[in-house]
Design a protein around this motif. Structure first.
Motif, PDB file in Angstrom:
ATOM      1  N   ALA A  83       0.839  -1.210   0.000  1.00 15.30           N
ATOM      2  CA  ALA A  83       0.000   0.000   0.000  1.00 15.30           C
ATOM      3  C   ALA A  83       0.869   1.255   0.000  1.00 15.30           C
ATOM      4  CB  ALA A  83      -0.924   0.004   1.211  1.00 15.30           C
ATOM      5  N   ARG A  84       1.993   1.201   0.688  1.00 12.25           N
ATOM      6  CA  ARG A  84       2.893   2.360   0.711  1.00 12.25           C
ATOM      7  C   ARG A  84       3.392   2.665  -0.698  1.00 12.25           C
ATOM      8  NH1 ARG A  84       8.700   2.652   3.796  1.00 12.25           N
ATOM      9  NH2 ARG A  84       9.075   4.854   3.501  1.00 12.25           N
ATOM     10  N   GLU A  85       3.754   1.616  -1.428  1.00  6.70           N
ATOM     11  CA  GLU A  85       4.270   1.797  -2.782  1.00  6.70           C
ATOM     12  C   GLU A  85       3.196   2.297  -3.742  1.00  6.70           C
ATOM     13  OE1 GLU A  85       5.890  -2.041  -3.688  1.00  6.70           O
ATOM     14  OE2 GLU A  85       7.349  -1.894  -2.074  1.00  6.70           O
ATOM     15  N   GLN A  86       1.933   1.890  -3.511  1.00  8.71           N
ATOM     16  CA  GLN A  86       0.865   2.246  -4.434  1.00  8.71           C
ATOM     17  C   GLN A  86      -0.010   3.392  -3.943  1.00  8.71           C
ATOM     18  OE1 GLN A  86      -1.354  -1.032  -6.103  1.00  8.71           O
ATOM     19  NE2 GLN A  86       0.308  -2.446  -5.667  1.00  8.71           N
ATOM     20  N   CYS A  87       0.325   3.954  -2.805  1.00  4.34           N
ATOM     21  CA  CYS A  87      -0.497   5.006  -2.209  1.00  4.34           C
ATOM     22  C   CYS A  87      -0.606   6.196  -3.150  1.00  4.34           C
ATOM     23  CB  CYS A  87       0.120   5.456  -0.888  1.00  4.34           C
ATOM     24  SG  CYS A  87      -0.899   6.649  -0.004  1.00  4.34           S
ATOM     25  N   PRO A  88      -1.815   6.609  -3.452  1.00  6.03           N
ATOM     26  CA  PRO A  88      -1.991   7.762  -4.339  1.00  6.03           C
ATOM     27  C   PRO A  88      -1.536   9.054  -3.663  1.00  6.03           C
ATOM     28  CG  PRO A  88      -4.080   7.095  -3.410  1.00  6.03           C
ATOM     29  CD  PRO A  88      -3.069   6.080  -2.960  1.00  6.03           C
ATOM     30  N   ILE A  89      -1.395  10.078  -4.458  1.00  2.00           N
ATOM     31  CA  ILE A  89      -1.019  11.386  -3.927  1.00  2.00           C
ATOM     32  C   ILE A  89      -2.223  11.974  -3.193  1.00  2.00           C
ATOM     33  CG2 ILE A  89      -0.234  13.701  -4.529  1.00  2.00           C
ATOM     34  CD1 ILE A  89       1.797  11.459  -5.145  1.00  2.00           C
ATOM     35  N   PHE A  90      -1.984  12.391  -1.965  1.00  2.03           N
ATOM     36  CA  PHE A  90      -3.033  13.030  -1.176  1.00  2.03           C
ATOM     37  C   PHE A  90      -2.672  14.498  -0.997  1.00  2.03           C
ATOM     38  CE2 PHE A  90      -6.205  10.089   0.279  1.00  2.03           C
ATOM     39  CZ  PHE A  90      -5.658   8.866  -0.075  1.00  2.03           C
ATOM     40  N   PRO A  91      -3.647  15.306  -0.598  1.00  3.26           N
ATOM     41  CA  PRO A  91      -3.361  16.720  -0.382  1.00  3.26           C
ATOM     42  C   PRO A  91      -2.141  16.889   0.523  1.00  3.26           C
ATOM     43  CG  PRO A  91      -5.699  16.313  -0.166  1.00  3.26           C
ATOM     44  CD  PRO A  91      -5.032  14.969  -0.307  1.00  3.26           C
ATOM     45  N   SER A  92      -1.370  17.920   0.264  1.00  2.00           N
ATOM     46  CA  SER A  92      -0.112  18.106   0.974  1.00  2.00           C
ATOM     47  C   SER A  92      -0.278  18.253   2.478  1.00  2.00           C
ATOM     48  CB  SER A  92       0.635  19.316   0.410  1.00  2.00           C
ATOM     49  OG  SER A  92      -0.141  20.480   0.558  1.00  2.00           O
ATOM     50  N   SER A  93      -1.469  18.586   2.929  1.00  2.00           N
ATOM     51  CA  SER A  93      -1.684  18.739   4.360  1.00  2.00           C
ATOM     52  C   SER A  93      -1.701  17.393   5.087  1.00  2.00           C
ATOM     53  CB  SER A  93      -2.990  19.484   4.632  1.00  2.00           C
ATOM     54  OG  SER A  93      -4.089  18.746   4.137  1.00  2.00           O
ATOM     55  N   ALA A  94      -1.875  16.305   4.346  1.00  3.54           N
ATOM     56  CA  ALA A  94      -1.898  14.984   4.979  1.00  3.54           C
ATOM     57  C   ALA A  94      -0.485  14.511   5.261  1.00  3.54           C
ATOM     58  CB  ALA A  94      -2.615  13.971   4.089  1.00  3.54           C
ATOM     59  N   GLU A  95      -0.227  14.180   6.514  1.00  2.00           N
ATOM     60  CA  GLU A  95       1.068  13.613   6.870  1.00  2.00           C
ATOM     61  C   GLU A  95       1.022  12.116   6.585  1.00  2.00           C
ATOM     62  OE1 GLU A  95       3.957  12.920  10.730  1.00  2.00           O
ATOM     63  OE2 GLU A  95       2.306  14.352  10.888  1.00  2.00           O
ATOM     64  N   LYS A  96       1.954  11.647   5.767  1.00  3.10           N
ATOM     65  CA  LYS A  96       2.012  10.221   5.447  1.00  3.10           C
ATOM     66  C   LYS A  96       2.897   9.519   6.474  1.00  3.10           C
ATOM     67  CE  LYS A  96       1.284   9.472   0.596  1.00  3.10           C
ATOM     68  NZ  LYS A  96       1.906   9.138  -0.679  1.00  3.10           N
ATOM     69  N   ILE A  97       2.372   8.443   7.013  1.00  4.84           N
ATOM     70  CA  ILE A  97       3.078   7.657   8.016  1.00  4.84           C
ATOM     71  C   ILE A  97       3.045   6.205   7.561  1.00  4.84           C
ATOM     72  CG2 ILE A  97       3.086   6.926  10.435  1.00  4.84           C
ATOM     73  CD1 ILE A  97       1.441   9.571  10.962  1.00  4.84           C
ATOM     74  N   HIS A  98       4.177   5.526   7.669  1.00  4.03           N
ATOM     75  CA  HIS A  98       4.219   4.117   7.289  1.00  4.03           C
ATOM     76  C   HIS A  98       4.637   3.275   8.482  1.00  4.03           C
ATOM     77  CE1 HIS A  98       4.572   0.525   4.924  1.00  4.03           C
ATOM     78  NE2 HIS A  98       5.814   0.364   5.321  1.00  4.03           N
ATOM     79  N   HIS A  99       3.858   2.234   8.745  1.00 11.08           N
ATOM     80  CA  HIS A  99       4.200   1.250   9.767  1.00 11.08           C
ATOM     81  C   HIS A  99       3.702  -0.098   9.257  1.00 11.08           C
ATOM     82  CE1 HIS A  99       5.302   0.174  13.937  1.00 11.08           C
ATOM     83  NE2 HIS A  99       4.558  -0.870  13.626  1.00 11.08           N
TER      84      HIS A  99
END
Length: 141
Positions: A83-99
């Motif tokens: 999912a991290r590799e395929q995650c679409p671009i979200f609005p810049s205000s969203a902080e992306k976190i991977h676990h």
């Protein structure tokens, strides 16, 4: 109120469990959603192991990430590498976190129910920590 999106491949287990715990721990401080890049229904074992811990996710649906690309989120959490590799671009205000959590039911040498319980417990601990650190309230352990 914060908005959180949890992503995994199938939106069947890990993201569903994380949605359940994050919503429970955050209460009215957050609105939590989950989705997958290739959704294929909520896994009955995920429902079972969450019920064992007092959280009902039987009403959850398995959703495609495309349903949420136009919604603003504060956090987008990916819980598997795919999912991290395929995650679409979200609005810049969203902080992306991977676990990344192990795929329950696909751990060699461990039966499926035991695997689901182990992953559930890891997701529970992560969710408690996330809410404490990001939403600022201590959760009873």
């Amino acid at each position: 109120m914060k908005r959180i999106l949890v992503l995994c491949t199938g939106n069947s287990a890990r993201s569903q469990m994380a949605e359940g715990y994050l919503q429970t721990f955050a209460g009215d401080r957050a609105e939590v959603f989950s989705a997958g890049v290739a959704p294929h229904g909520v896994n009955p074992l995920a429902i079972q192991v969450m019920a064992e811990d007092g959280i009902d996710i039987s009403h959850h649906t398995s959703n495609h990430v495309d349903e949420y690309t136009d919604k603003p989120f504060d956090y987008v959490i990916t819980v598997c590498d795919n999912a991290r590799e395929q995650c679409p671009i979200f609005p810049s205000s969203a902080e992306k976190i991977h676990h990344s959590f192990p795929d329950p039911g696909h751990q060699p040498g461990i039966n499926a129910l035991t695997s689901f319980r182990q992953v559930r417990d890891q997701i529970k601990a992560y969710s408690q920590e996330f809410v404490e650190n990001r939403l600022g309230e201590t959760i009873p352990h």
